[in-house]
Write an enzyme that holds these catalytic residues in place. Structure first.
Site, short mmCIF file in Angstrom:
data_model
loop_
_atom_site.label_atom_id
_atom_site.label_comp_id
_atom_site.label_asym_id
_atom_site.label_seq_id
_atom_site.Cartn_x
_atom_site.Cartn_y
_atom_site.Cartn_z
N HIS A 32 63.14 4.83 42.97
CA HIS A 32 64.44 4.21 43.27
C HIS A 32 64.95 3.32 42.15
CE1 HIS A 32 61.60 1.02 44.59
NE2 HIS A 32 62.58 0.19 44.29
N HIS A 62 61.77 -12.14 41.68
CA HIS A 62 61.36 -11.60 42.98
C HIS A 62 59.86 -11.34 42.96
CE1 HIS A 62 62.00 -7.93 40.67
NE2 HIS A 62 61.72 -7.12 41.67
#
Length: 312
Positions: free
Chosen positions: A115, A179
């Protein structure tokens, strides 16, 4: 050659664990600007820098970066599956140009991507096969990780080599900023997990679905505050964007692997894709920003950003 750059965060949780409608509206506005920017530029070739999440690259062989002359996407988290429209001739020319400039580039004649590559192509172009592309994997997860100066050198070399193609080239960096998602690590992993990280056995559909559900739940836990993941760091994210916006790319050479992990989390090294993309544009001459958007989005476990730039 005419060049432009887009930096675009990705997240497997988009559409699965979304933030409040007002946040989503701001993201949509920024993304739509980037789409319009890309349409107006009308690239003849996209050089796409993106990471992998143990879907295509494993510890059996883990290069710091790798350029593909052919690639296909696995279709994880509902992203597009199948072949990318790789411009093989351009990919080979860029690979040779990078090697000629002294960068030890790995080349793949059959790259598997996930992705991280598929999502920006879908978001900006409507599909993974909608535009001629040269995929460039940049390791942002698997330790050991090299110095940022080498990523900047890679981007510079690709930018210089691309200038020789005499085409409209879009340099696209795909990665979250700060993140710390639940990505497995090799050190201390149980034998079954370690073997999967090393050998890269393809998961069954059931295993993939189960793993994706874990990530979705982790996003929900993170947004609710019940997690031990490192928090999103807007100050660090905006420092990165400041340097990119001002063309201060040499500043990243002093960013150590350890410091980046402490400040931005285990997957903050995906910002290497942004540095490479902006270094490629800088290799063609001074540039100026045309847009900048940032939002900390716990539901997506990411500092999410969109930025565009053109030659000055």
């Amino acid at each position: 050659m005419t060049a432009a750059t887009v930096g675009l965060s990705h997240s497997p949780l988009i559409g699965k664990n979304d933030p409040a409608p007002d946040v989503l509206a701001r993201v949509d506005e920024a993304v739509e600007y980037a789409r319009a920017f890309v349409r107006a530029f009308d690239p003849e070739l996209v050089v796409l820098y993106a990471p992998d999440h143990y879907n295509g690259f494993f510890y059996k062989e883990m290069p710091p970066f790798c350029l593909a002359t052919e690639a296909h996407a696995v279709g994880d988290f509902g992203s597009g599956a199948g072949p990318l429209s790789v411009d093989t001739a351009a990919a080979k020319a860029l690979a040779q140009g990078v090697l000629d400039r002294g960068i030890d580039l790995t080349v793949s004649a059959r790259m598997t991507v996930d992705h991280g590559f598929a999502q920006p192509l879908e978001v900006l172009f409507g599909g993974i096969d909608a535009v001629p592309v040269v995929p460039v994997f940049v390791n942002g997860v698997a330790t050991p990780l090299g110095p940022m100066s080498r990523i900047r050198a890679l981007g510079t070399a690709i930018g210089e080599a691309a200038a020789e193609l005499d085409r409209r080239v879009l340099f696209l960096g795909s990665g979250g900023l700060s993140h710390d998602p639940p990505v497995p690590v090799l050190d201390g992993a149980p034998p079954r997990v370690a073997d999967a990280l090393i050998e890269g056995h393809p998961p069954t559909p059931e295993q993939r679905a189960k793993g994706e559900l874990r990530v979705v739940q982790a996003g929900r836990d993170y947004a609710a505050g019940s997690t031990t993941m490192i928090p999103i760091n807007p100050e660090w994210d905006n420092l990165l964007l400041d340097h990119l916006e001002k063309g201060q790319l040499a500043e990243f050479d002093s960013w150590t692997v350890e410091w980046m992990g402490r400040e931005g989390g285990g997957s903050a090294h995906e910002v290497r894709t942004w540095v490479a993309a902006f270094a490629s544009l800088a290799a063609t001459g001074p540039y100026e920003p045309t847009s900048r958007f940032y939002e900390a989005i716990p539901e997506w476990i990411a500092g999410f950003a969109v930025a565009t730039a053109v030659p000055r």
